[in-house]
Design a protein around this motif. Structure first.
Motif, PDB file in Angstrom:
ATOM      1  N   CYS A  93      -6.894  -9.459   1.975  1.00  0.00           N
ATOM      2  CA  CYS A  93      -7.178  -8.055   2.334  1.00  0.00           C
ATOM      3  C   CYS A  93      -5.847  -7.301   2.442  1.00  0.00           C
ATOM      4  O   CYS A  93      -5.571  -6.650   3.451  1.00  0.00           O
ATOM      5  N   GLU A 115      -6.725  -8.246  -2.969  1.00  0.00           N
ATOM      6  CA  GLU A 115      -7.397  -7.020  -2.538  1.00  0.00           C
ATOM      7  C   GLU A 115      -8.639  -6.788  -3.395  1.00  0.00           C
ATOM      8  O   GLU A 115      -8.582  -6.875  -4.620  1.00  0.00           O
ATOM      9  N   LEU A 116      -9.754  -6.479  -2.734  1.00  0.00           N
ATOM     10  CA  LEU A 116     -11.025  -6.261  -3.428  1.00  0.00           C
ATOM     11  C   LEU A 116     -11.237  -4.810  -3.834  1.00  0.00           C
ATOM     12  O   LEU A 116     -11.680  -4.520  -4.947  1.00  0.00           O
ATOM     13  N   ASP A 117     -10.919  -3.881  -2.916  1.00  0.00           N
ATOM     14  CA  ASP A 117     -11.186  -2.470  -3.178  1.00  0.00           C
ATOM     15  C   ASP A 117     -10.323  -1.967  -4.335  1.00  0.00           C
ATOM     16  O   ASP A 117      -9.097  -2.137  -4.342  1.00  0.00           O
ATOM     17  N   TYR A 169      -6.300  -1.540  -4.411  1.00  0.00           N
ATOM     18  CA  TYR A 169      -5.587  -2.409  -5.359  1.00  0.00           C
ATOM     19  C   TYR A 169      -4.590  -1.598  -6.189  1.00  0.00           C
ATOM     20  O   TYR A 169      -3.473  -2.043  -6.455  1.00  0.00           O
ATOM     21  N   HIS A 180      -6.751  -9.069  -7.918  1.00  0.00           N
ATOM     22  CA  HIS A 180      -7.889  -8.182  -7.661  1.00  0.00           C
ATOM     23  C   HIS A 180      -9.127  -9.054  -7.505  1.00  0.00           C
ATOM     24  O   HIS A 180      -9.626  -9.621  -8.484  1.00  0.00           O
ATOM     25  N   GLY A 181      -9.602  -9.185  -6.254  1.00  0.00           N
ATOM     26  CA  GLY A 181     -10.743 -10.057  -6.034  1.00  0.00           C
ATOM     27  C   GLY A 181     -11.154 -10.117  -4.576  1.00  0.00           C
ATOM     28  O   GLY A 181     -10.554  -9.490  -3.705  1.00  0.00           O
ATOM     29  N   ASP A 182     -12.183 -10.903  -4.320  1.00  0.00           N
ATOM     30  CA  ASP A 182     -12.771 -11.061  -2.989  1.00  0.00           C
ATOM     31  C   ASP A 182     -11.970 -12.086  -2.188  1.00  0.00           C
ATOM     32  O   ASP A 182     -11.770 -13.219  -2.640  1.00  0.00           O
ATOM     33  N   ALA A 229     -11.215 -16.193  -2.988  1.00  0.00           N
ATOM     34  CA  ALA A 229      -9.969 -16.049  -3.749  1.00  0.00           C
ATOM     35  C   ALA A 229      -9.210 -17.356  -3.938  1.00  0.00           C
ATOM     36  O   ALA A 229      -9.244 -18.253  -3.093  1.00  0.00           O
TER      37      ALA A 229
END
Length: 293
Positions: free
Chosen positions: A131, A154-156, A160, A176-178, A182
């Motif tokens: 995050c 970072e997901l958003d 990102y 870029h991911g959950d 991750a």
């Protein structure tokens, strides 16, 4: 508004000091928590100087755009969105709409993580920041622990994009991911996992400061009815990623100090779970060590 000097030589302090004082009062009346600091920071930004150099701006150089900036802050737009910059430890970060603005209390989290990694007997420590938002914590670790290998997740999509700008040219590898799924390729290898996750209960929406509630991404703020949903998920992620003896550091609200360490229990493979205060002596982050078999 420019004032006439009436034929007198420009006073290098008088005008700007008066305008900053007026702006301070306006911001205080609007409920801004740090009106004097913000008024000075906006003046410095508009005039292209540092706050400590405001006394060097003469009357004749006063920029009327200052009042536009003050009006935006008066409406509770974040200071950092107006200036486009946020300061975090030794960093100056690019921020704006779509990314969580790093707060001073998170510097305590980063500081603890940095000291913990420095104390490890590891030549090139492997670190994961989940995050990551603007990339603040990841960049601080990469800067202050020079031999570290830092991954940030970072997901958003909006956040990102800001993180990508900030980490460009650094040693941080951005993903870029959950955060909850991750980096499976790093399972069991990571020395330290750090995170400033969303932790505000949905029930407290109306009590959140307008700067955060109306401008920070909702994904970065709220996490279930008690605010701990994401942290519970990160506990499993951290356990998966960490090597035996590796450390996790997670920020939380000052009202959650008695709850978060209990998520990192012995029966789930953790040892030494503890809470730590920020610079205001409020419970701010929890740490735990992955149990060594």
């Amino acid at each position: 508004m420019l004032h006439s000097s009436g034929g007198r030589p420009p006073n290098p302090r008088g005008l700007l000091i008066a305008e900053v004082a007026q702006a301070t009062q306006r911001l205080a009346d609007a409920g801004v928590p740090s009106p004097r600091f913000d008024a000075e920071e906006l003046a410095a930004y508009v005039h292209g100087v540092k706050r400590g150099e405001l006394h060097m701006v003469p009357d004749t150089d006063f920029d009327a755009r200052y009042w536009e900036a003050v009006s935006r802050r008066e409406a509770r737009e974040p200071l950092q969105h107006i200036t486009g910059r946020a300061f975090f430890r030794y960093l100056e970060l690019q921020v704006g709409p779509g990314v969580f603005v790093p707060r001073p209390e998170t510097e305590s989290v980063a500081g603890w993580a940095i000291e913990a990694v420095r104390a490890m007997d590891v030549a090139e420590p492997l670190i994961v920041d989940l995050c990551t938002g603007s990339g603040a914590i990841a960049l601080a670790l990469a800067q202050e622990v020079p031999r570290s290998r830092v991954h940030a997740v970072e997901l958003d999509e909006g956040a990102y994009g800001w993180a990508a700008k900030n980490v460009e040219g650094s040693r941080v590898t951005l993903h870029h991911g959950d955060a909850l799924t991750a980096l499976p390729e790093l399972d069991g290898q990571v020395d330290l996992v750090v995170s400033n996750p969303p932790y505000i209960p949905l029930t407290e929406w109306e009590y959140v400061a307008p700067e955060a509630r109306d401008h920070d991404p909702q994904l970065a703020l709220f996490s279930g009815e008690d605010g701990l949903s994401t942290i519970r998920g990160l506990e499993r992620t951290a356990h998966r990623l960490l090597r035996p003896g590796g450390l996790v550091v997670i920020e939380h609200a000052d009202t959650q100090g008695g709850q978060v360490p209990w998520i990192f229990t012995e029966d789930r493979g953790w040892a030494d779970a503890a809470d730590h205060p920020d610079l205001n002596n409020r419970p701010r982050f929890a740490t735990a060590r992955r149990e060594v078999p």
